[in-house]
Design a protein around this motif. Structure first.
Motif, PDB file in Angstrom:
ATOM      1  N   GLU A 168       0.870  -1.169   0.000  1.00  0.00           N
ATOM      2  CA  GLU A 168       0.000   0.000   0.000  1.00  0.00           C
ATOM      3  C   GLU A 168       0.905   1.217   0.000  1.00  0.00           C
ATOM      4  OE1 GLU A 168      -4.046   0.641   2.018  1.00  0.00           O
ATOM      5  OE2 GLU A 168      -2.579   1.488   3.416  1.00  0.00           O
ATOM      6  N   LEU A 169       0.770   2.030  -1.039  1.00  0.00           N
ATOM      7  CA  LEU A 169       1.581   3.225  -1.217  1.00  0.00           C
ATOM      8  C   LEU A 169       0.695   4.434  -0.992  1.00  0.00           C
ATOM      9  CD1 LEU A 169       4.248   4.566  -2.081  1.00  0.00           C
ATOM     10  CD2 LEU A 169       3.495   4.322  -4.444  1.00  0.00           C
ATOM     11  N   ASN A 179      -3.647   3.193  -2.085  1.00  0.00           N
ATOM     12  CA  ASN A 179      -3.154   2.891  -3.424  1.00  0.00           C
ATOM     13  C   ASN A 179      -2.469   1.535  -3.372  1.00  0.00           C
ATOM     14  OD1 ASN A 179      -3.738   5.486  -4.826  1.00  0.00           O
ATOM     15  ND2 ASN A 179      -2.363   6.276  -3.254  1.00  0.00           N
ATOM     16  N   ASP A 180      -3.166   0.500  -3.802  1.00  0.00           N
ATOM     17  CA  ASP A 180      -2.640  -0.857  -3.753  1.00  0.00           C
ATOM     18  C   ASP A 180      -1.688  -1.097  -4.924  1.00  0.00           C
ATOM     19  OD1 ASP A 180      -4.125  -1.421  -1.493  1.00  0.00           O
ATOM     20  OD2 ASP A 180      -5.862  -2.037  -2.670  1.00  0.00           O
ATOM     21  N   VAL A 181      -0.545  -1.694  -4.619  1.00  0.00           N
ATOM     22  CA  VAL A 181       0.495  -1.946  -5.610  1.00  0.00           C
ATOM     23  C   VAL A 181       1.011  -3.374  -5.439  1.00  0.00           C
ATOM     24  CG1 VAL A 181       2.792  -1.262  -6.403  1.00  0.00           C
ATOM     25  CG2 VAL A 181       1.215   0.475  -5.576  1.00  0.00           C
ATOM     26  N   GLY A 215      -3.100   5.318 -10.033  1.00  0.00           N
ATOM     27  CA  GLY A 215      -2.949   6.749  -9.799  1.00  0.00           C
ATOM     28  C   GLY A 215      -1.597   7.077  -9.208  1.00  0.00           C
ATOM     29  N   VAL A 216      -1.073   6.176  -8.361  1.00  0.00           N
ATOM     30  CA  VAL A 216       0.265   6.320  -7.788  1.00  0.00           C
ATOM     31  C   VAL A 216       1.044   5.070  -8.170  1.00  0.00           C
ATOM     32  CG1 VAL A 216       1.620   6.548  -5.691  1.00  0.00           C
ATOM     33  CG2 VAL A 216      -0.583   7.687  -5.851  1.00  0.00           C
ATOM     34  N   GLU A 217       2.221   5.263  -8.745  1.00  0.00           N
ATOM     35  CA  GLU A 217       3.009   4.139  -9.216  1.00  0.00           C
ATOM     36  C   GLU A 217       4.351   4.082  -8.502  1.00  0.00           C
ATOM     37  OE1 GLU A 217       4.896   2.565 -13.406  1.00  0.00           O
ATOM     38  OE2 GLU A 217       3.057   3.737 -13.452  1.00  0.00           O
ATOM     39  N   LEU A 218       4.732   2.888  -8.046  1.00  0.00           N
ATOM     40  CA  LEU A 218       6.053   2.661  -7.458  1.00  0.00           C
ATOM     41  C   LEU A 218       7.024   2.376  -8.592  1.00  0.00           C
ATOM     42  CD1 LEU A 218       7.851   2.275  -4.955  1.00  0.00           C
ATOM     43  CD2 LEU A 218       7.128  -0.124  -4.938  1.00  0.00           C
ATOM     44  N   ASP A 219       7.882   3.359  -8.897  1.00  0.00           N
ATOM     45  CA  ASP A 219       8.827   3.214 -10.007  1.00  0.00           C
ATOM     46  C   ASP A 219      10.003   2.334  -9.644  1.00  0.00           C
ATOM     47  OD1 ASP A 219       7.265   4.948 -11.628  1.00  0.00           O
ATOM     48  OD2 ASP A 219       8.178   6.676 -10.635  1.00  0.00           O
ATOM     49  N   SER A 223       5.683   7.912  -8.678  1.00  0.00           N
ATOM     50  CA  SER A 223       5.073   8.973  -9.469  1.00  0.00           C
ATOM     51  C   SER A 223       3.564   8.882  -9.312  1.00  0.00           C
ATOM     52  CB  SER A 223       5.476   8.847 -10.942  1.00  0.00           C
ATOM     53  OG  SER A 223       5.168   7.580 -11.448  1.00  0.00           O
ATOM     54  N   TYR A 224       2.911   9.972  -9.587  1.00  0.00           N
ATOM     55  CA  TYR A 224       1.452   9.995  -9.478  1.00  0.00           C
ATOM     56  C   TYR A 224       0.859  10.848 -10.580  1.00  0.00           C
ATOM     57  CZ  TYR A 224       3.128  13.807  -6.495  1.00  0.00           C
ATOM     58  OH  TYR A 224       3.822  14.872  -5.986  1.00  0.00           O
TER      59      TYR A 224
END
Length: 169
Positions: A41-42, A46-48, A77-81, A112-113
């Protein structure tokens, strides 16, 4: 920020070399390599899905040092790069099969979002900690389950529940 990462990288390398030289390594297992899949969860909801690799060295029968690298698969919507960190694990074998541990270290996460009208990227470096357990299948192969709080600061929080597989060599 680049200077902080260069300093952090140098300190992690020195710590790893010192740890490797400071204590005897277990006779039958010196290093391990593996990977895992974390449900992270970020930020706020925001589940990743986060695949990661890990490489570690045993310091003695109770402690190891490891590095991890990972990234996020889902774009909510929010990405773990990217994720990169160095950690120390400490635990005690309760049997030949079960090794519970605590883990602490430092993680850098780039994310990033994009909400459609506004997009940006950022990175955070923070103290990480968690708990987990290794379950030995045989002398060389183990499965792993853990909860990890990678980043927790004012701007972003990154938590993950993960499972993985590692090979000892």
């Amino acid at each position: 920020m680049k200077m902080v990462m260069n300093t952090l990288t140098k300190k992690m390398a020195v710590l790893g070399i010192a740890g490797a030289c400071a204590a005897p390594v277990m006779a039958d297992r010196a290093m391990y390599a593996g990977g895992g899949l974390g449900m992270a969860e970020l930020g706020d909801n925001n589940d990743v899905t986060m695949p990661y690799g890990r490489l570690g060295m045993y310091i003695n029968e109770n402690f190891s040092g490891e590095v991890r690298a990972g990234f996020g698969l889902d774009d909510d919507g929010v990405e773990l790069d990217s994720l990169l960190g160095g950690y120390v694990r400490g635990g005690i074998a309760l049997s030949d099969v079960f090794f519970p541990y605590a883990i602490v270290g430092i993680t850098r996460a780039d994310y990033s979002y994009d909400n459609g009208a506004f997009s940006d990227s950022d990175d955070e470096i923070g103290l990480s900690m968690g708990i987990g357990a290794d379950f030995n299948i045989n002398e060389r192969l183990e499965v792993n389950a853990e909860y990890m709080n990678y980043i927790d600061d004012d701007d972003v929080e990154l938590d993950a529940l993960g499972v993985g597989l590692a090979v000892n060599f």
